[in-house]
Motif scaffolding. Structure first.
Motif, PDB file in Angstrom:
ATOM      1  N   VAL A  68      41.849  32.074  35.295  1.00 54.74           N
ATOM      2  CA  VAL A  68      42.825  33.448  35.240  1.00 54.74           C
ATOM      3  C   VAL A  68      41.874  34.393  35.688  1.00 54.74           C
ATOM      4  CG1 VAL A  68      42.712  33.611  32.895  1.00 54.74           C
ATOM      5  CG2 VAL A  68      44.325  35.011  33.876  1.00 54.74           C
ATOM      6  N   ILE A  69      42.538  35.103  36.857  1.00 51.18           N
ATOM      7  CA  ILE A  69      41.734  36.254  37.275  1.00 51.18           C
ATOM      8  C   ILE A  69      42.356  37.351  36.387  1.00 51.18           C
ATOM      9  CG2 ILE A  69      41.310  37.652  39.241  1.00 51.18           C
ATOM     10  CD1 ILE A  69      41.642  35.202  41.069  1.00 51.18           C
ATOM     11  N   PRO A  70      41.443  38.170  35.774  1.00 51.60           N
ATOM     12  CA  PRO A  70      42.049  38.894  34.462  1.00 51.60           C
ATOM     13  C   PRO A  70      42.495  40.249  34.954  1.00 51.60           C
ATOM     14  CG  PRO A  70      39.566  38.979  34.303  1.00 51.60           C
ATOM     15  CD  PRO A  70      40.071  37.959  35.497  1.00 51.60           C
ATOM     16  N   GLY A  71      42.147  40.988  36.060  1.00 45.48           N
ATOM     17  CA  GLY A  71      42.608  42.083  36.043  1.00 45.48           C
ATOM     18  C   GLY A  71      42.716  42.704  37.599  1.00 45.48           C
ATOM     19  N   GLY A  72      43.150  41.949  38.589  1.00 51.12           N
ATOM     20  CA  GLY A  72      42.948  42.456  39.892  1.00 51.12           C
ATOM     21  C   GLY A  72      42.019  41.197  40.529  1.00 51.12           C
ATOM     22  N   SER A  73      42.214  41.210  41.873  1.00 50.82           N
ATOM     23  CA  SER A  73      41.306  40.148  42.430  1.00 50.82           C
ATOM     24  C   SER A  73      39.739  40.563  42.461  1.00 50.82           C
ATOM     25  CB  SER A  73      41.555  39.939  43.742  1.00 50.82           C
ATOM     26  OG  SER A  73      41.353  41.140  44.702  1.00 50.82           O
ATOM     27  N   SER A  74      39.158  41.762  42.232  1.00 50.96           N
ATOM     28  CA  SER A  74      37.949  42.116  42.080  1.00 50.96           C
ATOM     29  C   SER A  74      37.247  41.727  40.761  1.00 50.96           C
ATOM     30  CB  SER A  74      37.589  43.406  42.421  1.00 50.96           C
ATOM     31  OG  SER A  74      38.162  43.688  43.588  1.00 50.96           O
ATOM     32  N   THR A  75      38.069  41.275  39.896  1.00 47.20           N
ATOM     33  CA  THR A  75      37.387  40.837  38.479  1.00 47.20           C
ATOM     34  C   THR A  75      37.061  39.506  38.539  1.00 47.20           C
ATOM     35  OG1 THR A  75      39.576  40.732  37.666  1.00 47.20           O
ATOM     36  CG2 THR A  75      38.705  42.835  37.520  1.00 47.20           C
TER      37      THR A  75
ATOM     38  N   PHE B  48      33.399  48.738  47.204  1.00 46.33           N
ATOM     39  CA  PHE B  48      34.311  47.669  47.622  1.00 46.33           C
ATOM     40  C   PHE B  48      33.477  46.224  47.827  1.00 46.33           C
ATOM     41  CE2 PHE B  48      35.858  45.010  51.019  1.00 46.33           C
ATOM     42  CZ  PHE B  48      37.255  45.243  51.017  1.00 46.33           C
ATOM     43  N   ALA B  49      32.197  46.305  48.407  1.00 44.11           N
ATOM     44  CA  ALA B  49      31.485  45.212  48.457  1.00 44.11           C
ATOM     45  C   ALA B  49      30.869  44.481  47.270  1.00 44.11           C
ATOM     46  CB  ALA B  49      30.006  45.363  49.130  1.00 44.11           C
ATOM     47  N   ASP B  50      30.942  45.364  46.251  1.00 46.48           N
ATOM     48  CA  ASP B  50      30.573  44.651  44.806  1.00 46.48           C
ATOM     49  C   ASP B  50      31.655  44.181  44.504  1.00 46.48           C
ATOM     50  OD1 ASP B  50      28.897  46.899  45.155  1.00 46.48           O
ATOM     51  OD2 ASP B  50      27.948  46.249  43.467  1.00 46.48           O
ATOM     52  N   GLY B  51      33.158  44.573  44.690  1.00 50.81           N
ATOM     53  CA  GLY B  51      34.134  44.198  44.115  1.00 50.81           C
ATOM     54  C   GLY B  51      34.800  42.990  45.148  1.00 50.81           C
ATOM     55  N   THR B  52      33.797  42.608  45.978  1.00 57.19           N
ATOM     56  CA  THR B  52      34.082  41.569  46.600  1.00 57.19           C
ATOM     57  C   THR B  52      33.132  40.162  46.545  1.00 57.19           C
ATOM     58  OG1 THR B  52      34.764  42.668  48.823  1.00 57.19           O
ATOM     59  CG2 THR B  52      34.198  40.330  49.100  1.00 57.19           C
ATOM     60  N   ALA B  53      31.945  40.823  46.123  1.00 57.88           N
ATOM     61  CA  ALA B  53      30.743  39.765  45.747  1.00 57.88           C
ATOM     62  C   ALA B  53      30.989  39.209  44.457  1.00 57.88           C
ATOM     63  CB  ALA B  53      29.526  40.497  45.941  1.00 57.88           C
ATOM     64  N   MET B  54      31.229  40.054  43.531  1.00 59.90           N
ATOM     65  CA  MET B  54      31.498  39.777  42.061  1.00 59.90           C
ATOM     66  C   MET B  54      32.543  38.507  41.839  1.00 59.90           C
ATOM     67  SD  MET B  54      31.069  43.065  39.578  1.00 59.90           S
ATOM     68  CE  MET B  54      32.591  43.362  40.152  1.00 59.90           C
ATOM     69  N   PRO B  55      33.618  38.688  42.375  1.00 59.73           N
ATOM     70  CA  PRO B  55      34.633  37.547  42.309  1.00 59.73           C
ATOM     71  C   PRO B  55      34.018  36.130  42.934  1.00 59.73           C
ATOM     72  CG  PRO B  55      35.704  39.132  43.375  1.00 59.73           C
ATOM     73  CD  PRO B  55      34.249  39.831  43.000  1.00 59.73           C
ATOM     74  N   MET B  56      33.531  36.450  43.967  1.00 64.77           N
ATOM     75  CA  MET B  56      32.947  35.345  44.901  1.00 64.77           C
ATOM     76  C   MET B  56      32.119  34.494  43.991  1.00 64.77           C
ATOM     77  SD  MET B  56      33.039  33.712  47.848  1.00 64.77           S
ATOM     78  CE  MET B  56      32.421  32.165  47.040  1.00 64.77           C
ATOM     79  N   LEU B  57      30.914  35.302  43.313  1.00 67.05           N
ATOM     80  CA  LEU B  57      29.877  34.817  42.598  1.00 67.05           C
ATOM     81  C   LEU B  57      30.394  34.130  41.481  1.00 67.05           C
ATOM     82  CD1 LEU B  57      27.114  37.642  42.905  1.00 67.05           C
ATOM     83  CD2 LEU B  57      27.217  35.323  43.803  1.00 67.05           C
ATOM     84  N   GLY B  58      31.501  34.781  40.981  1.00 67.77           N
ATOM     85  CA  GLY B  58      31.973  34.253  39.341  1.00 67.77           C
ATOM     86  C   GLY B  58      32.564  32.884  39.736  1.00 67.77           C
ATOM     87  N   MET B  59      33.636  32.775  40.754  1.00 68.98           N
ATOM     88  CA  MET B  59      33.900  31.697  41.323  1.00 68.98           C
ATOM     89  C   MET B  59      32.930  30.371  41.373  1.00 68.98           C
ATOM     90  SD  MET B  59      37.427  31.574  42.162  1.00 68.98           S
ATOM     91  CE  MET B  59      38.945  32.637  42.443  1.00 68.98           C
ATOM     92  N   VAL B  60      31.970  30.442  42.252  1.00 67.93           N
ATOM     93  CA  VAL B  60      30.792  29.563  42.480  1.00 67.93           C
ATOM     94  C   VAL B  60      30.164  29.227  41.287  1.00 67.93           C
ATOM     95  CG1 VAL B  60      28.946  28.998  43.578  1.00 67.93           C
ATOM     96  CG2 VAL B  60      30.594  30.450  44.746  1.00 67.93           C
ATOM     97  N   GLN B  61      29.822  30.493  40.143  1.00 65.42           N
ATOM     98  CA  GLN B  61      29.285  30.155  39.043  1.00 65.42           C
ATOM     99  C   GLN B  61      29.959  29.064  37.914  1.00 65.42           C
ATOM    100  OE1 GLN B  61      29.001  33.590  36.380  1.00 65.42           O
ATOM    101  NE2 GLN B  61      27.696  32.651  35.080  1.00 65.42           N
TER     102      GLN B  61
END
Lengths: 217, 458
Positions: B285-292, B413-426
């Protein structure tokens, strides 16, 4: 012929200009007025707006190209935006796009051969709880399935955009269980959302009946 | 653990034609604004908002009362209130309901807020797609003005207040507050360097407060109940009140739910949203919008130390931690807008990730190279992984690109892109490795599980 706004819209421009301490701030509102009249932001429109706000045409053009809703080339009579971001895709957004493509006879990014529809892919339109959805012109159509989508497009083709909007368009929906007022039809999403018609439930009401619930706690 | 006795933010949602002034007034609209303007002092109102511990509802979770406190008006300056209604974070759809179903609550909040912070003009920046909401708001403003609640002397007092709607034109980045200000001023919606922050130098070079729709819509109840009482509706400290939660994706009843701050994700999915669609297992579950960053219900909270803010939930699933700005930060994700995207076990996470990264690629404003190029690269690598052209090294490449985007740009914006990306891979590394080995088969595309429903076969 040079572009000019209708006298009625000119009046709206005058009104808009009073809202901001700087003239330039009226740029987006005026571009909207022009696009509503002209269908798209043609080079003539750019020239007109630049003169009206005492800006260079390159500044106006730069703003026009930044925003996805300003069209810098002509579009069809109706613009269909199909949302393909995650929440919609999780509930069949791809199938909605494919049905639109076959029904309109054009791929996303193109217009139907009769010029009636332009089909565009949209990024999140903020209607995730009512997915899948499309936007047609000014209106949202939510909780779609293929059959409902067909009816919406057919109504557009046969009776026009206004009739289709009156019959099928939706806004943020709420279905109060006790609301028996038929006159407020439009406050309820016209498409019965699968699987529940209730779009908003407040916390103070008892949780849904136990038989609906996969109790894990 | 007490629930509120009555709905607040959504109290008028069920009323027939709730957006009309007469209907809204019948249920108390503008009573609080009238009292606030005619019998209270701006400083008291500001104080209530501070005591309410309301964390910004737009996603960043900054305490609104503290933000208001940053204002320091100088000679010759004018303060502006700007209401951010550029709701476009994937998964988020709450603010539209306020504008469509109770625009007068928002206007009432704007009137009280303007009075409290000494502003005379409020701009509501609404995303351009929401033509219906814009129409509702404009009508509501005209009616409120006609009734004497806006204009030169609202409620007869000597403090002019005007509220204007400003329509965007399709750009996610305009939800970033300084990009929004540029867009309001008639420019390309590119974020500004900070400092100066908007409270010092915002709209038209003047001190400006930018608040989310839901934040402003909460103000009437806050000043009416008192900040302390409103704050204590929450189950958490320093994160007060009630809020509107959204749920989309694979649940039985997707939609919006008003509840106290601090319910758990499990409660939101099971109790409010009716459980998983088709009773399939919850995968992510992505908790609060795609950047989380994504939550994985299999993962347990690891907080053995007693001093750890999440120690109380040590050993429990991630989805059993109360949803709050601080608790979710401690969990390594963000609360964001509190609108969750729920995915069942049929979803391939690489495919889901590609979908979201396409969004960011489309929406990057292009000002900063790490963001403009990074978003594009992420999509290219994910395309390769999904379509059978991937290599095992690509998984590390996704991490590398993300790390080079973080912290290297003008806005978040870039952090909001990279953070969910890293979370997915992790959290779903095995799926990325598997995709690298043998692509993502057509049969597990993420909308497969509901296709039957859309096609009318279910």
């Amino acid at each position: 012929m040079a572009f000019a706004l209708t006298p009625e819209r000119e009046q709206q421009v005058e009104d808009v200009l009073t809202r901001y301490p700087e003239r330039r701030a009226a740029l987006l509102p005026i571009l909207w007025l022009c696009q509503r009249q002209n269908g798209w932001i043609s080079p003539d429109v750019v020239k007109y707006v630049a003169e009206r706000l005492e800006l260079s045409t390159s500044i106006v053009k730069g703003v026009v190209t930044f925003y996805t809703m300003f069209f810098d080339e002509p579009v069809g009579e109706n613009v269909v935006w199909v949302c393909r971001t995650l929440s919609c895709d999780l509930r069949g957004g791809k199938a909605i796009q494919e049905r639109l493509e076959s029904k309109l006879g054009c791929k996303a990014g193109h217009s139907s051969s009769d010029g009636k529809f332009t089909l565009l892919k949209a990024e999140c339109l903020a209607a995730c709880g009512q997915a899948p959805m499309v936007q047609i012109n000014d209106h949202y159509y939510e909780n779609l399935d293929l059959e409902l989508l067909d009816r919406i497009i057919d109504t557009h083709a046969a009776k026009g955009a206004e009739a289709a909007a009156a019959e099928f368009s939706t806004f943020a929906s709420f279905h109060a269980p006790t609301d028996g007022d038929a006159g407020s039809r439009s406050s309820v999403s016209s498409a019965p959302p699968p699987p529940s018609r209730e779009a908003v439930r407040v916390a103070t009401q008892p949780p849904p009946p136990a038989d609906e619930k996969g109790d894990e706690s | 653990m007490s629930a509120p006795t009555k709905p607040l933010l959504t109290a008028r949602y069920g009323i027939s034609e709730s957006w009309k002034l007469a209907n809204a007034e019948r249920t108390g609209a503008y009573r609080i604004a009238r009292e606030a303007l005619t019998s209270r002092k701006p400083a008291d109102l500001k104080d209530e908002v501070k005591k309410a511990n309301i964390r910004g509802r737009g996603g960043a979770g900054f305490p609104a009362g503290v933000k208001w406190g940053f204002l320091n008006k100088q000679e010759g300056e004018e303060i502006y209130l700007v209401i951010n209604a550029d709701e476009s974070e994937p998964g988020t759809f709450k603010d539209r309901s306020i504008m469509d179903l109770d625009p007068h609550r928002l206007i009432e909040g704007a009137i009280i807020s303007c009075f409290a912070i000494d502003a005379h003009v409020a701009y509501i920046y609404v995303r351009g797609e929401l033509a219906v909401s814009i129409g509702r708001l404009e009508q509501a403003i005209a009616d409120a003005r006609q009734a004497g609640y806006l204009g030169e002397r609202p409620f007869g007092i000597d403090h002019a207040i005007e509220v204007y709607v400003h329509s965007g034109a399709g750009a996610y980045i305009c939800g970033e507050e300084t990009a929004l200000l540029n867009s309001l001023e008639g420019r390309r919606g590119e974020p500004r360097l900070k400092p100066p922050f908007p409270a010092v130098k915002g709209a038209f070079g003047m001190p400006t407060i930018v608040n989310n729709v839901e934040t402003i819509a909460s103000v009437p109840d806050i000043v009416d109940m008192g900040g302390d009482a409103w704050s204590s509706l929450s189950r958490l400290p320093l994160d007060g009140g009630v809020r509107i939660y959204g749920v989309s994706g694979h649940v039985k009843n997707p939609g919006l739910y008003e509840a106290p701050v601090g319910i758990t994700m499990r409660e939101l999915i099971e109790d409010y949203a009716g459980g998983m669609l088709g009773d399939r297992p919850l995968k992510a579950v992505i908790p609060g919008g795609s950047s989380t960053p994504v939550l994985d219900p299999r993962r347990k909270v690891d907080a053995p130390a007693e001093a750890h803010p999440l120690h109380k939930w040590h050993g429990q699933s991630e989805i059993d931690v109360p949803m709050g700005v601080d608790t979710y930060r401690a969990l390594g994700t963000m609360l964001g807008t509190c609108c969750a995207i729920v995915m069942d076990d049929t979803v391939n996470m690489v495919e889901a990730c590609r979908n979201l990264m396409r969004f960011y690629k489309h929406e990057s404003c292009g000002q900063c190279t790490p963001c403009r190029e990074g978003c594009g690269w992420l999509v290219d690598v994910l395309d390769n992984l999904c379509e059978g052209r991937g290599k095992v090294a690509d998984v590390a490449l996704l991490v590398n690109i993300s790390n080079n985007m973080m912290g290297n740009t003008i806005c978040a914006f870039a952090d909001g892109t990279a953070m969910p990306m890293l979370g997915m891979v992790q959290k779903f590394r095995e799926e990325f490795m598997e995709a690298a080995a043998r692509d993502v088969p057509e049969g597990v595309r993420h909308d497969e599980s509901v296709l039957a429903m859309v096609e009318g076969r279910a």
